[in-house]
Motif scaffolding. Structure first.
Motif, PDB file in Angstrom:
ATOM      1  N   PRO A   1     -21.735 -72.600-132.809  1.00 25.68           N
ATOM      2  CA  PRO A   1     -20.589 -73.208-132.232  1.00 25.68           C
ATOM      3  C   PRO A   1     -20.286 -74.602-132.596  1.00 25.68           C
ATOM      4  O   PRO A   1     -21.167 -75.354-132.294  1.00 25.68           O
ATOM      5  CB  PRO A   1     -20.300 -72.844-130.792  1.00 25.68           C
TER       6      PRO A   1
ATOM      7  N   PHE B   1     -17.915 -76.520-131.475  1.00 24.43           N
ATOM      8  CA  PHE B   1     -17.130 -76.955-130.018  1.00 24.43           C
ATOM      9  C   PHE B   1     -18.002 -76.259-129.051  1.00 24.43           C
ATOM     10  O   PHE B   1     -18.131 -75.245-128.933  1.00 24.43           O
ATOM     11  CB  PHE B   1     -15.856 -76.807-130.009  1.00 24.43           C
TER      12      PHE B   1
ATOM     13  N   ARG C   1     -15.008 -75.995-122.599  1.00 28.42           N
ATOM     14  CA  ARG C   1     -14.395 -77.088-121.802  1.00 28.42           C
ATOM     15  C   ARG C   1     -15.360 -77.134-120.285  1.00 28.42           C
ATOM     16  O   ARG C   1     -15.527 -78.183-119.669  1.00 28.42           O
ATOM     17  CB  ARG C   1     -12.996 -76.979-121.373  1.00 28.42           C
ATOM     18  N   ASP C   2     -15.667 -75.944-119.917  1.00 36.94           N
ATOM     19  CA  ASP C   2     -16.155 -75.941-118.703  1.00 36.94           C
ATOM     20  C   ASP C   2     -17.669 -76.118-118.738  1.00 36.94           C
ATOM     21  O   ASP C   2     -18.225 -76.563-117.648  1.00 36.94           O
ATOM     22  CB  ASP C   2     -16.150 -74.195-118.236  1.00 36.94           C
TER      23      ASP C   2
ATOM     24  N   GLU D   1     -16.077 -62.885-115.830  1.00 40.87           N
ATOM     25  CA  GLU D   1     -15.682 -64.279-116.098  1.00 40.87           C
ATOM     26  C   GLU D   1     -14.212 -64.350-115.427  1.00 40.87           C
ATOM     27  O   GLU D   1     -13.823 -65.229-114.626  1.00 40.87           O
ATOM     28  CB  GLU D   1     -15.725 -64.807-117.496  1.00 40.87           C
ATOM     29  N   PRO D   2     -13.217 -63.270-116.020  1.00 37.37           N
ATOM     30  CA  PRO D   2     -11.840 -63.519-115.453  1.00 37.37           C
ATOM     31  C   PRO D   2     -11.692 -63.418-113.766  1.00 37.37           C
ATOM     32  O   PRO D   2     -10.969 -63.959-113.428  1.00 37.37           O
ATOM     33  CB  PRO D   2     -11.143 -62.453-115.998  1.00 37.37           C
TER      34      PRO D   2
ATOM     35  N   ARG E   1     -13.183 -67.037-112.434  1.00 37.99           N
ATOM     36  CA  ARG E   1     -12.383 -68.124-112.745  1.00 37.99           C
ATOM     37  C   ARG E   1     -11.505 -68.602-111.827  1.00 37.99           C
ATOM     38  O   ARG E   1     -11.334 -69.824-111.611  1.00 37.99           O
ATOM     39  CB  ARG E   1     -11.882 -68.292-114.104  1.00 37.99           C
ATOM     40  N   PRO E   2     -10.741 -67.637-111.045  1.00 46.28           N
ATOM     41  CA  PRO E   2      -9.794 -68.161-110.092  1.00 46.28           C
ATOM     42  C   PRO E   2     -10.368 -68.971-108.831  1.00 46.28           C
ATOM     43  O   PRO E   2      -9.716 -70.036-108.515  1.00 46.28           O
ATOM     44  CB  PRO E   2      -9.151 -66.895-109.407  1.00 46.28           C
ATOM     45  N   TYR E   3     -11.639 -69.034-108.667  1.00 50.43           N
ATOM     46  CA  TYR E   3     -12.303 -69.624-107.671  1.00 50.43           C
ATOM     47  C   TYR E   3     -12.704 -70.971-108.285  1.00 50.43           C
ATOM     48  O   TYR E   3     -12.922 -72.057-107.274  1.00 50.43           O
ATOM     49  CB  TYR E   3     -13.657 -68.929-106.948  1.00 50.43           C
TER      50      TYR E   3
ATOM     51  N   GLU F   1     -10.961 -72.466-111.081  1.00 48.83           N
ATOM     52  CA  GLU F   1      -9.735 -73.293-111.474  1.00 48.83           C
ATOM     53  C   GLU F   1      -8.470 -73.058-110.435  1.00 48.83           C
ATOM     54  O   GLU F   1      -7.606 -72.542-110.160  1.00 48.83           O
ATOM     55  CB  GLU F   1      -9.188 -72.618-112.674  1.00 48.83           C
ATOM     56  N   SER F   2      -8.804 -73.907-109.269  1.00 49.71           N
ATOM     57  CA  SER F   2      -7.904 -74.050-108.325  1.00 49.71           C
ATOM     58  C   SER F   2      -7.808 -75.546-107.552  1.00 49.71           C
ATOM     59  O   SER F   2      -8.653 -76.352-107.912  1.00 49.71           O
ATOM     60  CB  SER F   2      -8.017 -73.111-107.002  1.00 49.71           C
TER      61      SER F   2
ATOM     62  N   THR G   1     -21.543 -67.617-125.899  1.00 45.50           N
ATOM     63  CA  THR G   1     -21.183 -68.803-126.500  1.00 45.50           C
ATOM     64  C   THR G   1     -21.568 -69.985-125.651  1.00 45.50           C
ATOM     65  O   THR G   1     -21.926 -70.963-126.175  1.00 45.50           O
ATOM     66  CB  THR G   1     -19.685 -68.859-126.996  1.00 45.50           C
TER      67      THR G   1
END
Lengths: 211, 658
Positions: free
Chosen positions: B408, B410, B413-414, B585-586, B589-591, B593-594, B607
């Motif tokens: 990869p 790049f 971002r996480d 992951e989906p 992820r809410p926990y 990105e809050s 990746t």
């Protein structure tokens, strides 16, 4: 008499629920000790439930073997493996190299093989999808799968071209907007359901432990 | 000899007989209801109705209804019959009318002094024998009829009072009592009583009227029947043959051919002329569907009657024991097959085809389905092709190392956030790493969690592992041994296994609240230790917040949710990170990105792991599997495209073929 016992059970359940719940609001040593004791009881009961589950599994498959039902040889293999593993664990201990070898060389490869077969089955299903069903939802599903695979796969991510940027952003938009939005909805529903269920049990409206 | 008539079959029986000799019906007891002895030659009309069975006496004639007596008294000015007038025989016959009890609401006759004019005139005409005097108030058309009747009605009984006394030659219904006083002499009054005014007004003046029923006319079919003088009424013998009694008398052969309805001429004249002689009208035709349903050859014109000896005896119901009756049970209750003639219908080809189709459907449903032998599972060629392509795509790069997929360019971002969390944690306290994935997910999770563990080991952070899965501790030992080999991490000195934590969410809650009470013994702990908490790795750890970091490695979103929700309140300042599979992951992820994140760092998928190893500069499991992963994904993408093209093409060909 039965109604009186039901009230007793309800009182016990409500009391223990409140004891565990207060740990989030009140920090008292006495209450903390009681809460820990209650949770330990719950853990012991859960472990006992696991043993009961194993016993039930053994009984079901023994009955299938006794009745010579369809697929009974698989039940025989299961019962044999269970008995052998149990005896090995009891005689040599759970941390013995023999038990660890059984896990590392039998259980783990078998479970990994099942996961690999799942990948093959999913791929075959996607390939056959348009041959079996052609509607708008199928086309949307296939296009989404293709975009996510392109955005995930290394052969495009490694490139620095515009297609990489496009597919990467499309994949991120699908997984972090649509999928995460749906996941948030699911989690909110689960949280509301758990809150309602807990409140009903604490108020005595639901009595899953019996009347 | 005294006889008694059977109320059922009218057969004469001896007076002392208890049952009828013909039909075996129970005879009435003469003592209770004495039946009138039938005179040998008496007129039938002089006998009282047998159904009444009341004895006849002269005094009964005086029991006239009050209203009728009052009416006669007002009209004739005479005293009631009970006072002075003798009772005629005819009046005696209907005395039972007077004996009838009065019914509520029954008309009691006109009030005194309100006799209609026509009745008064008729009464006066009846009192005097002059018929001409009464003709003054008679309508003209009726007067003509009367005159004609007088002219050529020689020998015919009239309704006049003087002729009413003549003996009636035939058994006729008895006239009203005292006909010469009560019944008006002229027939016009009774004729107008039963008809509405509009009908009377519509009657033509010269229209012939119904012949006055002075004497009941014997129909032609009755002419052939001669009175045998026995006084018995004509009857039909019962179809019951009694072996002991007399054989049933044969029914008189009555010719019914001469019976015809006599319609008054004036009604016939009223018929519309256009409908009178319309012989050219087409006969009515049945609809086609009704004609098709009409049974053919089902009418039997000849009914064969078996002889009495051959007739069956009824065995059920109220007629049990009787011979010759219609047997209801075989017809109604017992099953029987329909006759073929009745089922034969006139059907066309379309109806026949539909019937054949229905017959086949029903026959198919009734056919016993034999269990099909289990077909041998034969994998399709496509399945083999897909499996082979995937195995080659994954195996060849792993074994031969070619082709090498580009890494990869790049990093996700996480990743920067997670690396920053690990870099910021203190190293004097252990980090808690939860291994909550199954053995089947080791291929992905070991590659993803490997760089994270390497980062912790690189920083020298002691590690304590825990699992709520029975096999989690073994997987933890496997991965820690693999990653620790490159960082000289020794079990018992640099990392320990807290083992298996049974109990699900309750156990997680207990561990979060009180770790030392939730776990008392570890996995693969040194024998010198009393408890796992005596290990130097866990020195100073009494609660969850004493850990420097908590990491949850899981392939299932449910496990991640339990750990996040149950332990977040007890972590204090310790960060919580999750290392999850790409599939879960989906839901995690809410926990992360809050606005108030419960998860401080997230790492998902191969990746991100490859990018993590690139960042650490330590190629590990993720790098070694990257080419296989990339080539496998490429093959899957190609297969998806080929499958889509093939599916669309097949669909187009199928649609064109149709």
């Amino acid at each position: 008499m039965r109604g009186g016992l039901g009230l007793v059970w309800a009182a016990i359940a409500i009391a223990f629920g409140l004891i565990v719940l207060q740990g989030y609001f009140i920090d008292l040593e006495v209450l903390r000790g009681v809460r820990t004791m209650v949770l330990q009881w719950a853990v012991v009961l859960a472990a006992a439930a696991l043993l009961l589950g194993v016993a039930n599994l053994l009984a079901v498959h023994l009955s299938k073997i006794g009745a010579q039902e369809k697929g009974w040889p698989y039940s025989a293999v299961l019962v044999g493996a269970l008995v052998v593993t149990l005896l090995v664990g009891l005689f040599f201990g759970e941390e013995s190299p023999l038990v660890l070898s059984v896990f590392q060389y039998i259980q783990q490869p078998v479970e990994s093989t099942l996961a690999g077969l799942l990948a093959i089955s999913l791929t075959l299903g996607i390939v056959r999808l348009l041959s079996r069903r052609r509607d708008m939802r199928t086309y949307i599903f296939l296009i989404t799968v293709f975009i996510v695979l392109l955005g995930t796969g290394p052969w495009l991510i490694a490139s620095n071209g515009g297609l990489h940027q496009l597919m990467g952003e499309a994949r991120a938009w699908l997984s972090q907007v649509w999928a995460a939005g749906a996941a948030r909805g699911l989690l909110l529903g689960v949280a509301l359901g758990a809150t309602a269920t807990g409140l009903r049990i604490l108020l005595g409206a639901d009595r899953p432990y019996g009347d | 000899m005294a006889t008694i008539r059977c109320p059922m079959c009218q057969t004469e029986n001896a007076a002392d007989a208890e049952f009828c000799r013909l039909c075996h019906a129970k005879l009435p007891d003469p003592a209770e209801s004495p039946a009138p002895e039938v005179p040998e030659t008496g007129a039938a009309g002089a006998t009282a109705p047998p159904a009444r069975g009341a004895p006849v006496s002269a005094d009964r004639g005086s029991q006239m209804p009050d209203w009728l007596a009052r009416l006669r008294q007002e009209v004739t000015g005479e005293a009631g019959p009970s006072e002075s007038r003798p009772v005629s025989g005819a009046g005696d016959d209907l005395d039972w009318l007077g004996a009838m009890p009065a019914v509520a609401g029954e008309e009691e006759g006109p009030p005194p002094g309100e006799v209609p004019e026509w009745l008064g005139a008729s009464a006066s005409a009846g009192s005097s024998t002059d018929g001409a005097a009464a003709g003054a108030d008679v309508p003209e058309w009726l007067a003509k009829i009367r005159a004609k009747a007088r002219g050529d009605g020689e020998g015919e009984p009239a309704f006049e009072g003087e002729s009413a006394a003549e003996p009636s030659p035939a058994p006729t219904p008895a006239p009203l009592p005292e006909p010469e006083a009560v019944i008006p002499a002229e027939p016009e009054a009774p004729a107008s009583l039963g008809l509405p005014d509009w009908l009377l007004a519509a009657r033509p003046d010269d229209a012939p009227t119904v012949p006055p029923p002075s004497e009941p006319e014997r129909p032609s079919w009755l002419m052939g029947v001669t009175d045998d003088g026995s006084g018995e009424l004509p009857r039909v013998p019962a179809l019951v043959f009694d072996g002991e009694g007399a054989a049933p008398e044969p029914a008189p052969d009555i010719d019914l051919s001469s019976v015809s309805a006599q319609v008054p001429d004036w009604i016939g004249e009223g018929r519309p002329p256009e409908l009178a002689d319309r012989s050219d009208l087409a006969p009515a035709t049945l609809p086609a569907w009704l004609e098709a349903m009409r049974p053919v050859d089902t009418f039997r014109s000849v009914i064969e009657i078996e002889s009495a000896e051959d007739q069956a005896v009824e065995s059920a119901g109220p007629l049990a024991g009787l011979r010759g009756v219609l047997l209801a049970e075989p017809v109604v209750a017992m099953p029987h097959a329909p006759t073929g003639k009745a089922a034969r219908l006139d059907v066309n080809e379309r109806q026949y085809a539909q019937a054949e189709l229905l017959h086949r459907l029903v026959e198919e449903e009734q056919r016993e389905v034999r269990p099909r032998p289990a077909a041998k599972a034969r994998p399709s060629v496509l399945r083999w092709v897909v499996a082979a392509a995937l195995l080659v795509a994954v195996g060849v790069p792993g074994i031969l190392g070619i082709p090498a997929m580009d890494l990869p360019a790049f990093a996700p971002r996480d990743l920067a956030g997670l690396v920053g969390v690990v870099d910021a944690i203190p190293t004097d306290r252990p980090a808690l790493v939860v291994f909550d994935y199954e053995a089947g997910a080791t291929g992905e999770m070991e590659a993803v969690a490997g760089p994270f563990l390497s980062h912790l080991m690189e920083r020298g952070v002691p590690i304590a592992t825990l699992s709520t899965h029975p096999g989690g501790s073994v997987l933890a030992e496997r991965l820690m041994a693999l990653q620790g080999a490159g960082h000289n991490y020794v079990r018992g000195e640099d990392f320990v296994h807290l083992g298996y934590l049974p109990g699900g969410p309750a156990a997680v809650q207990l561990f979060a609240a009180s770790p030392r009470q939730a776990v008392t013994s570890g996995f693969l702990e040194e024998e010198t230790l009393t408890t796992i908490w005596d290990s130097p790795v866990l020195a100073g750890v009494t609660q969850l917040s004493d850990f420097t970091l908590m990491a949850v490695i899981t392939s299932g979103s449910e496990d991640a949710r339990v750990w996040i929700e149950q332990s977040e309140a007890f972590l204090g300042e310790a960060p919580l990170v999750t290392i999850v599979s790409a599939g879960s992951e989906p839901l995690v992820r809410p926990y992360y990105e809050s606005t108030d994140p419960k998860v401080n760092g997230i790492l998902s998928g191969l990746t991100s792991a490859v990018a993590y190893e690139q960042r650490l500069g330590e190629p590990g499991l993720a790098h070694s599997r990257w080419s296989s992963y990339g080539l496998g994904l490429l093959v899957v993408e190609v297969l998806v495209v080929l499958g889509a093209v093939g599916g669309v093409t097949t669909g187009v060909f199928r649609s064109r073929r149709r």
